[in-house]
Design an enzyme around this catalytic site. Structure first.
Site, PDB file in Angstrom:
ATOM      1  N   ASP A   1      -2.061 -11.823   4.245  1.00 19.97           N
ATOM      2  CA  ASP A   1      -3.527 -11.820   4.398  1.00 19.97           C
ATOM      3  C   ASP A   1      -4.080 -13.207   4.741  1.00 19.97           C
ATOM      4  OD1 ASP A   1      -3.699  -9.131   3.958  1.00 19.97           O
ATOM      5  OD2 ASP A   1      -4.142  -9.321   1.816  1.00 19.97           O
TER       6      ASP A   1
ATOM      7  N   GLN B   1       0.841  -1.208   0.000  1.00 23.51           N
ATOM      8  CA  GLN B   1       0.000   0.000   0.000  1.00 23.51           C
ATOM      9  C   GLN B   1       0.870   1.250   0.000  1.00 23.51           C
ATOM     10  OE1 GLN B   1      -2.573  -0.567   3.367  1.00 23.51           O
ATOM     11  NE2 GLN B   1      -3.806  -2.114   2.340  1.00 23.51           N
TER      12      GLN B   1
END
Ligand code: S3P
Length: 447
Positions: free
Chosen positions: A334, A165
């Protein structure tokens, strides 16, 4: 309302999944900086991805839906309402990438989010953007983030935290401002921004550092493989980089597929996910499944819009423990909640280390995993930077909590299938963040 989940021993079937969340965010957000339309096929209907559509709309991007295809048509001139507040809900990817877009566009806006997003760290993106020349004020390192963009300066950055990100925010700031950016990664993170900039634009290059044969200083007759640099990947964005638009076909989300593969893994069943994303930076879960004794086969592999995809079949076997640390943790960032569920049913003790980042996800995932595993009767200890999970013969049905986190909800819904006796999940609706039809799909693979 609480959901009761009954055990199921018969896991099997073939499913296809909503488009990859990370790729979808980028299709929506890159359209803000594009000179022409971006058409994204198989765009997922999860709340987070809808947030990125709403963000694009704030910049005047026209949005048209046709089935699961979305067309993003950018306006002639990029504008925002003066001092606009842009709400990013639960979505860390929307908020952090948006920070780069605002900073590089010379616009002013405040980024806000829900309670969970407002607890997540934002200094990691604010600091490098400030060094590029943006004016940013955070709130104790969190949202709201007030940004006044300027013309930014060429920038070189060695990533202190492995974060796709943050990397993407800096690249988008560079595109928006027309300044060059060079990023060095010590751990390679997902590269969907780089791929999409290549597929729908120009001016990006990526260099992987590979070990080279070097004479051994102790014995010149021998050679050793040595890394010529201390970092693993270099990403260079040219000052002339631009996004022109095009069609992006989004493959199914491998991080969502992980829950269904885990259901096969813990039951000895077989699950196939068709059109599953196979980007090399996302394959940690398939390597992990193989390493813990599952059979993994890939068929019909193709590359569309720069992103690999194929049909993936996973068959479970008697599971064994595996240590997860370093780059392995980054590659499974994740998937750790569902990796922990598989560890709970594996032979041996699984150590998960270098995982402090998990404390700053949608929930404190270390604490959430430990709490739910303990409720299911599994011995799970908290480590300074992770977890130690002792594999059990069986899981006890329990009252499980999602802690406001879609991946915790999905991981423990899978665990509940393998439990002895029914379980309940307190807020099943949270799965809508990434996969609104999760329970329908789970029903399709569990009899
Ligand atoms: C994402 C990057 C990862 C990941 C998140 C999606 C992305 O976050 O955990 O679910 O799309 O770039 P970090 O950049 O915080 O590691």
């Amino acid at each position: 309302m609480k959901k009761t989940i009954k055990p199921s021993r018969k896991i099997g079937g073939t499913i296809s999944l909503p488009g990859d969340k990370s790729i979808a965010h980028r299709a929506a957000l890159l359209s803000i900086l594009s000179s022409g339309p971006i058409v994204a096929h198989n765009y997922p209907a999860g709340d987070d991805c809808l947030t990125s559509i709403a963000v694009a709309r704030e910049f005047g991007v026209a949005i048209e839906h046709a089935g699961t295809s979305v067309t993003f048509t950018p306006p002639e001139k990029r504008t925002l309402k003066g001092n606009a507040a842009i709400y990013c809900g639960n979505s860390g990817t929307s908020a952090r990438l948006l920070a780069g877009i605002i900073a590089g566009s010379g616009l002013s806006a405040t980024i806000t989010g829900d309670d969970s997003l407002s607890r997540r760290p934002m200094k990691r993106v604010a600091e490098p953007l400030i060094r590029m020349g943006a004016e940013i004020t955070d709130t104790d390192g969190h949202l709201p983030l007030r940004i006044h963009g300027h013309r930014l300066l060429p920038f070189e950055y060695r990533m202190p935290v492995a974060s796709a990100q943050v990397k993407s925010a800096l690249l988008l700031a560079g595109v928006a401002s027309g300044c060059s950016v060079r990023i060095l990664e010590d751990s390679v993170t997902r590269d969907h921004t780089e791929i999409m900039l290549g597929a729908a634009g120009e001016g990006i290059s990526v260099r992987d550092i590979k070990p080279v044969p070097t004479p051994d200083p102790h014995d010149p007759r021998k050679t050793r493989m040595v890394m010529p640099e201390t970092f693993k990947r270099e990403i260079t964005l040219a000052s002339r980089a631009r996004i022109v638009g095009g069609e992006i076909d989004i493959p199914g989300d491998i991080s969502t597929a992980a829950f269904f593969f885990a259901a096969a893994a813990i039951s000895g069943g077989t699950v196939t996910v068709t059109n599953c994303g196979l980007n090399p930076t996302r394959l940690g879960i398939l390597e992990h499944l193989k390493a813990i004794n599952c059979k993994v086969t890939i068929e019909n592999k193709t590359i569309v819009s720069g992103e690999a995809r194929g049909s993936v079949t996973v068959t479970g076997g008697p599971l064994k423990a595996r240590k997860i640390s370093g780059d392995r943790t980054v590659d499974l960032i994740d998937e750790i909640p569902v990796v922990a569920v598989m560890a709970a049913l594996a032979e041996g003790t699984t150590l998960i280390r270098d995982a402090s980042e998990l404390r700053a996800k949608e929930s404190d995932r270390i604490a959430a995993i430990a709490e739910n595993l303990n409720r299911m009767g599994v011995k799970c200890g908290l480590l300074e930077d992770g977890l130690a999970i002792e594999g059990a013969k069986e899981l006890a049905g329990a009252d499980l909590a999602a802690f406001g986190d879609h991946r915790i909800a999905m991981a423990f819904a899978v665990a509940a299938l393998a439990a002895v006796g029914p379980s309940t999940l307190d807020t099943p609706e949270i799965v809508s963040v990434s996969c609104p039809n999760f329970f329908d799909l789970l029903g399709q693979v569990s009899a």
